[in-house]
Motif scaffolding. Structure first.
Motif, PDB file in Angstrom:
ATOM      1  N   LEU A   1       2.903   9.862  -1.484  1.00  0.00           N
ATOM      2  CA  LEU A   1       4.016   9.818  -0.655  1.00  0.00           C
ATOM      3  C   LEU A   1       5.348   9.846  -1.470  1.00  0.00           C
ATOM      4  O   LEU A   1       5.582   9.136  -2.310  1.00  0.00           O
ATOM      5  N   SER A   2       6.222  10.775  -0.843  1.00  0.00           N
ATOM      6  CA  SER A   2       7.673  10.853  -1.492  1.00  0.00           C
ATOM      7  C   SER A   2       8.198   9.653  -0.999  1.00  0.00           C
ATOM      8  O   SER A   2       7.999   8.761  -0.125  1.00  0.00           O
ATOM      9  N   GLY A   3       9.376   9.226  -1.636  1.00  0.00           N
ATOM     10  CA  GLY A   3      10.499   8.087  -0.996  1.00  0.00           C
ATOM     11  C   GLY A   3      10.890   8.272   0.220  1.00  0.00           C
ATOM     12  O   GLY A   3      10.792   7.332   0.872  1.00  0.00           O
ATOM     13  N   VAL A   4      11.182   9.460   0.681  1.00  0.00           N
ATOM     14  CA  VAL A   4      11.513   9.614   2.117  1.00  0.00           C
ATOM     15  C   VAL A   4      10.280   9.210   2.958  1.00  0.00           C
ATOM     16  O   VAL A   4      10.475   8.696   3.842  1.00  0.00           O
ATOM     17  N   GLU A   5       9.156   9.813   2.701  1.00  0.00           N
ATOM     18  CA  GLU A   5       7.949   9.275   3.312  1.00  0.00           C
ATOM     19  C   GLU A   5       7.760   7.792   3.445  1.00  0.00           C
ATOM     20  O   GLU A   5       7.333   7.236   4.519  1.00  0.00           O
ATOM     21  N   ARG A   6       7.786   7.391   2.336  1.00  0.00           N
ATOM     22  CA  ARG A   6       7.628   5.893   2.141  1.00  0.00           C
ATOM     23  C   ARG A   6       8.396   5.071   3.179  1.00  0.00           C
ATOM     24  O   ARG A   6       8.046   4.377   3.924  1.00  0.00           O
TER      25      ARG A   6
ATOM     26  N   LEU B   1       0.870  -1.322   0.034  1.00  0.00           N
ATOM     27  CA  LEU B   1      -0.008   0.135   0.121  1.00  0.00           C
ATOM     28  C   LEU B   1       0.955   1.186   0.094  1.00  0.00           C
ATOM     29  O   LEU B   1       0.687   2.203  -0.667  1.00  0.00           O
ATOM     30  N   LEU B   2       1.839   1.382   0.884  1.00  0.00           N
ATOM     31  CA  LEU B   2       2.682   2.195   0.818  1.00  0.00           C
ATOM     32  C   LEU B   2       3.483   2.510  -0.574  1.00  0.00           C
ATOM     33  O   LEU B   2       3.601   3.747  -1.086  1.00  0.00           O
ATOM     34  N   ARG B   3       3.971   1.565  -1.096  1.00  0.00           N
ATOM     35  CA  ARG B   3       4.608   1.488  -2.286  1.00  0.00           C
ATOM     36  C   ARG B   3       3.526   1.969  -3.633  1.00  0.00           C
ATOM     37  O   ARG B   3       4.006   2.925  -4.211  1.00  0.00           O
ATOM     38  N   GLN B   4       2.268   1.705  -3.421  1.00  0.00           N
ATOM     39  CA  GLN B   4       1.299   2.305  -4.150  1.00  0.00           C
ATOM     40  C   GLN B   4       1.089   3.673  -3.998  1.00  0.00           C
ATOM     41  O   GLN B   4       0.905   4.393  -5.140  1.00  0.00           O
ATOM     42  N   LEU B   5       1.235   4.183  -2.851  1.00  0.00           N
ATOM     43  CA  LEU B   5       0.857   5.732  -2.612  1.00  0.00           C
ATOM     44  C   LEU B   5       2.052   6.382  -3.126  1.00  0.00           C
ATOM     45  O   LEU B   5       1.845   7.502  -3.850  1.00  0.00           O
ATOM     46  N   ASN B   6       3.244   5.704  -3.067  1.00  0.00           N
ATOM     47  CA  ASN B   6       4.672   6.250  -3.495  1.00  0.00           C
ATOM     48  C   ASN B   6       4.630   6.444  -5.212  1.00  0.00           C
ATOM     49  O   ASN B   6       5.098   7.189  -5.610  1.00  0.00           O
ATOM     50  N   ASN B   7       3.982   5.537  -5.649  1.00  0.00           N
ATOM     51  CA  ASN B   7       3.818   5.458  -7.125  1.00  0.00           C
ATOM     52  C   ASN B   7       2.754   6.505  -7.652  1.00  0.00           C
ATOM     53  O   ASN B   7       2.747   6.768  -8.951  1.00  0.00           O
ATOM     54  N   LEU B   8       1.880   6.947  -7.041  1.00  0.00           N
ATOM     55  CA  LEU B   8       0.936   7.982  -7.514  1.00  0.00           C
ATOM     56  C   LEU B   8       1.836   9.197  -8.133  1.00  0.00           C
ATOM     57  O   LEU B   8       2.783   9.344  -7.746  1.00  0.00           O
ATOM     58  N   PRO B   9       1.428   9.928  -8.887  1.00  0.00           N
ATOM     59  CA  PRO B   9       2.143  11.086  -9.379  1.00  0.00           C
ATOM     60  C   PRO B   9       2.447  12.029  -8.449  1.00  0.00           C
ATOM     61  O   PRO B   9       1.285  12.248  -7.281  1.00  0.00           O
ATOM     62  N   PRO B  10       3.356  12.695  -8.511  1.00  0.00           N
ATOM     63  CA  PRO B  10       3.741  13.706  -7.719  1.00  0.00           C
ATOM     64  C   PRO B  10       2.919  14.721  -7.291  1.00  0.00           C
ATOM     65  O   PRO B  10       2.936  15.333  -6.281  1.00  0.00           O
ATOM     66  N   ASN B  11       2.321  15.109  -8.273  1.00  0.00           N
ATOM     67  CA  ASN B  11       1.342  16.100  -8.038  1.00  0.00           C
ATOM     68  C   ASN B  11      -0.015  15.772  -7.364  1.00  0.00           C
ATOM     69  O   ASN B  11      -1.036  16.493  -7.049  1.00  0.00           O
ATOM     70  N   ASN B  12      -0.353  14.294  -7.250  1.00  0.00           N
ATOM     71  CA  ASN B  12      -1.540  13.981  -6.475  1.00  0.00           C
ATOM     72  C   ASN B  12      -1.451  14.285  -5.051  1.00  0.00           C
ATOM     73  O   ASN B  12      -0.284  13.958  -4.525  1.00  0.00           O
ATOM     74  N   PRO B  13      -2.386  14.959  -4.446  1.00  0.00           N
ATOM     75  CA  PRO B  13      -2.299  15.033  -2.948  1.00  0.00           C
ATOM     76  C   PRO B  13      -2.122  14.025  -2.034  1.00  0.00           C
ATOM     77  O   PRO B  13      -1.463  14.306  -0.946  1.00  0.00           O
TER      78      PRO B  13
ATOM     79  N   ASP C   1       3.378   8.278  14.237  1.00  0.00           N
ATOM     80  CA  ASP C   1       3.726   7.897  12.945  1.00  0.00           C
ATOM     81  C   ASP C   1       2.267   7.729  11.894  1.00  0.00           C
ATOM     82  O   ASP C   1       2.120   8.130  10.806  1.00  0.00           O
ATOM     83  N   ILE C   2       1.681   6.902  12.474  1.00  0.00           N
ATOM     84  CA  ILE C   2      -0.101   6.633  11.874  1.00  0.00           C
ATOM     85  C   ILE C   2      -0.585   7.832  11.617  1.00  0.00           C
ATOM     86  O   ILE C   2      -1.043   8.156  10.567  1.00  0.00           O
ATOM     87  N   GLU C   3      -0.664   8.984  12.661  1.00  0.00           N
ATOM     88  CA  GLU C   3      -1.281  10.102  12.342  1.00  0.00           C
ATOM     89  C   GLU C   3      -0.585  10.933  11.344  1.00  0.00           C
ATOM     90  O   GLU C   3      -1.290  11.402  10.324  1.00  0.00           O
ATOM     91  N   THR C   4       0.747  10.918  11.420  1.00  0.00           N
ATOM     92  CA  THR C   4       1.297  11.649  10.384  1.00  0.00           C
ATOM     93  C   THR C   4       1.195  11.132   8.808  1.00  0.00           C
ATOM     94  O   THR C   4       0.831  11.868   7.949  1.00  0.00           O
ATOM     95  N   CYS C   5       1.238   9.639   8.913  1.00  0.00           N
ATOM     96  CA  CYS C   5       0.790   9.229   7.503  1.00  0.00           C
ATOM     97  C   CYS C   5      -0.464   9.362   7.132  1.00  0.00           C
ATOM     98  O   CYS C   5      -0.721   9.911   5.879  1.00  0.00           O
ATOM     99  N   PHE C   6      -1.571   9.326   8.003  1.00  0.00           N
ATOM    100  CA  PHE C   6      -2.892   9.757   7.862  1.00  0.00           C
ATOM    101  C   PHE C   6      -3.050  11.005   7.161  1.00  0.00           C
ATOM    102  O   PHE C   6      -3.818  11.040   6.070  1.00  0.00           O
ATOM    103  N   SER C   7      -2.286  12.116   7.941  1.00  0.00           N
ATOM    104  CA  SER C   7      -2.508  13.331   7.405  1.00  0.00           C
ATOM    105  C   SER C   7      -1.890  13.620   6.194  1.00  0.00           C
ATOM    106  O   SER C   7      -2.235  14.408   5.271  1.00  0.00           O
ATOM    107  N   VAL C   8      -0.649  12.861   5.550  1.00  0.00           N
ATOM    108  CA  VAL C   8      -0.249  13.008   4.400  1.00  0.00           C
ATOM    109  C   VAL C   8      -0.990  12.566   3.321  1.00  0.00           C
ATOM    110  O   VAL C   8      -1.178  13.119   2.309  1.00  0.00           O
ATOM    111  N   ILE C   9      -1.569  11.453   3.316  1.00  0.00           N
ATOM    112  CA  ILE C   9      -2.245  10.780   2.413  1.00  0.00           C
ATOM    113  C   ILE C   9      -3.836  11.225   2.197  1.00  0.00           C
ATOM    114  O   ILE C   9      -4.576  11.135   1.244  1.00  0.00           O
ATOM    115  N   VAL C  10      -4.726  11.665   3.259  1.00  0.00           N
ATOM    116  CA  VAL C  10      -5.905  12.234   3.347  1.00  0.00           C
ATOM    117  C   VAL C  10      -5.884  13.878   3.311  1.00  0.00           C
ATOM    118  O   VAL C  10      -5.911  14.389   4.630  1.00  0.00           O
ATOM    119  N   LYS C  11      -5.823  14.477   2.200  1.00  0.00           N
ATOM    120  CA  LYS C  11      -5.671  15.890   2.207  1.00  0.00           C
ATOM    121  C   LYS C  11      -6.948  16.302   1.708  1.00  0.00           C
ATOM    122  O   LYS C  11      -7.606  15.828   0.651  1.00  0.00           O
TER     123      LYS C  11
END
Length: 118
Positions: free
Chosen positions: A69-74, A54-66, A108-118
């Motif tokens: 996840l950047s590589g560092v975030e992943r 799931l993290l990999r899929q989020l990282n593979n979203l286009p960079p302009n997608n809200p 970490d979970i809260e931060t991840c949540f806030s990054v992917i759900v904008k």
């Protein structure tokens, strides 16, 4: 996802503390995984079954997608969320090593949540 978050609120005063930390972790992880799957499905993707994928899929979203996840975030969430989750779920008699470890993982979970759900 809302059910998992509601359950976290219901176990605030649960004793013994190691049981409370375990349940907080499990419900937070389930809520995060549900959110990841909803975000990926909303982007037209078939969500993977493992949190690492799931993290990999989020990282593979286009960079302009809200929800990208950047590589560092992943890598951060892979270490801070996925590795903790796997230890919690697959290591017999493992409990979070106290409130500090549980709070760090929940953060970490809260931060991840806030990054992917904008």
């Amino acid at each position: 996802m809302n059910i998992e978050l509601q359950e976290m609120g219901r176990i605030v005063g649960l004793e013994p503390r190691n049981r409370r930390h375990l349940l907080q972790s499990v419900h937070a992880l389930r809520a995060l995984e549900s959110a990841m799957k909803v975000v990926l499905a909303a982007n037209g993707l078939q969500p993977a079954h493992s949190i690492g994928e799931l993290l990999r899929q989020l990282n593979n979203l286009p960079p302009n997608n809200p929800s990208h996840l950047s590589g560092v975030e992943r890598v951060r969430f892979h270490r801070g969320v996925r590795e903790y989750r796997n230890k919690l779920m697959h290591q017999a008699n493992y409990y979070p090593a106290g409130a500090l470890q549980c709070e760090a993982m929940l953060s970490d979970i809260e931060t991840c949540f806030s990054v992917i759900v904008k």
